[in-house]
Design an enzyme around this catalytic site. Structure first.
Site, short mmCIF file in Angstrom:
data_model
loop_
_atom_site.label_atom_id
_atom_site.label_comp_id
_atom_site.label_asym_id
_atom_site.label_seq_id
_atom_site.Cartn_x
_atom_site.Cartn_y
_atom_site.Cartn_z
CG ASP A 183 -9.81 15.73 -15.17
OD1 ASP A 183 -9.12 15.23 -16.08
OD2 ASP A 183 -10.75 15.13 -14.63
CE1 TYR A 226 -17.63 11.38 -15.36
CE2 TYR A 226 -16.31 11.37 -13.36
CZ TYR A 226 -17.12 10.71 -14.26
OH TYR A 226 -17.43 9.39 -14.06
CE LYS A 260 -12.89 7.92 -18.78
NZ LYS A 260 -12.80 7.70 -17.34
NE ARG A 320 -2.39 0.57 3.68
CZ ARG A 320 -1.70 1.18 4.65
NH1 ARG A 320 -1.29 2.44 4.51
NH2 ARG A 320 -1.40 0.52 5.76
#
Length: 378
Positions: free
Chosen positions: A170, A98, A195, A46
């Site tokens: 973004d 978004y 994406k 982690r």
């Protein structure tokens, strides 16, 4: 190195032990330590994993940042970034953000105590008017999703620095190949790596890249504390996808330009949103801060019936959520990317029930045009 060379050779060195050209996948949750007094570079996955570190360094290098962090999704990257703020803080956010980001800010983060004001960020005066003594940052998308609005990043960052604010952008639609916000004065860049960065519709992932090392440490602390990290197999897939980013973006962008030219001739197309069009209100600003218009476009049809006919009729472009894959994807924002936004909010932002968004893949654009034409009965 030039961008294409950086993609292949920049932050993914040949394995020094065996000479593998593909970075090893370290499927390990924990790492043995030498002694109580001598810990190695990694202890628990982690907190750090060699495969994850490779893709984090690769994305940070492409964006020109000091610290890159890989998350389990784009929303995990966005949500973790918001956690560097405190209850009572305030953000100024571009209005047609978004839908997932809108949902996070208007519910989860609002309940936690982080406030947000949504403004037309293409107008610097609107940004300035929304800033309060509690404002800590600007949160921007350019081009925005789904209306492809363009925000002048130099103007926004200048205002932010004047008022002592961070600027978070973004950069999913453009990728670092076409636009590098950190070089324009921004502080944090975010990506839905699902994406274009990965590009093959087979990984859910997100990235945050910080320009300043101290800011990077703050983000790294949250990443480790929350633990929404990207697994090593997915990290390797993104490393693979990154290698073809330039050629994929070039081909998809060329296809998008050709399709926009065709859409302009169609009577059933009421409006086109694409920053490559000279009539786009943000055309000059986009040209000044980006090296291309990208592979995503949106357009409105003349009626809901025509919109439904198009969605039902397309065969090559998948009717699906997401974008940025090698295959073209047609989306319906009102019920997909912005379904979390109340209808009145969508309408106020210009996200109509006749709007569709097209992410152009690597198919021959003439075949895509023929498919769209058949669906529209053109």
């Amino acid at each position: 190195m030039k961008f294409a060379t950086e993609l292949i050779h920049g932050k993914s060195p040949i394995d020094p032990e065996f000479g593998s050209l593909s970075h090893p996948i370290y499927h390990s949750s924990t790492f043995a330590q030498r002694s109580m007094d001598e810990f190695g570079r990694y202890d628990y996955a982690r907190s750090g994993n060699p495969t994850r570190e490779a893709v984090e360094e690769a994305v940070a290098g492409l964006e020109g940042g000091t610290t890159g962090l890989a998350f389990a999704s784009g929303m995990a990257a966005i949500g973790s970034t918001f956690m560097i703020f405190s209850p009572g803080d305030h953000l100024v956010v571009c209005e047609d953000v978004y839908g997932g980001t809108f949902r996070l800010l208007s519910t989860v983060m609002k309940n936690w105590g982080l406030e947000a004001t949504f403004v037309d960020a293409t107008d610097p005066a609107a940004i300035a008017a929304a800033v309060t003594p509690r404002t800590k940052a600007l949160y921007l998308e350019t081009p925005s999703n789904p209306l492809l609005k363009v925000i002048d990043l130099k103007a926004a960052t200048s205002l932010a620095k004047e008022k002592g604010l961070l600027t978070i952008v973004d950069n999913t639609f453009m990728t670092p190949y076409l636009q590098r916000p950190l070089e324009l004065g921004c502080d944090i860049v975010l990506h839905s790596g699902t994406k274009f960065l990965n590009g093959h519709s087979d990984v859910i992932c997100g990235f945050a890249v910080a320009k300043d090392p101290e800011l990077g440490k703050r983000l790294k602390y949250v990443q480790n504390a929350f633990g929404a990290v990207l697994g090593p197999q997915d990290c390797w897939l993104v490393l693979r996808g990154l290698r073809t980013l330039k050629v994929r973006m070039e081909e998809s962008q060329a296809g998008a330009i050709r399709i926009v030219e065709w859409l302009k001739t169609q009577e059933k197309v009421a409006k086109i949103y694409y920053p490559g069009l000279p009539e786009h209100p943000g055309y000059e600003a986009h040209r000044a801060q980006s090296s291309g218009p990208g592979a995503v476009l949106s357009f409105e049809l003349d009626s809901y019936e025509t919109t439904a006919k198009l969605v039902a009729g397309v065969k090559l472009a998948a009717f699906a959520v997401s974008l940025g894959g090698v295959e073209s994807i047609l989306s319906y924002p009102a019920k997909m990317s912005h379904a979390a936004m109340p209808p009145a909010e969508r309408e106020a932002r210009g996200i109509k029930d006749t709007l569709v968004r097209l992410s152009v893949g690597l198919e021959d654009p003439e075949d895509l045009i023929a498919d769209l034409a058949a669906a529209l009965g053109a």
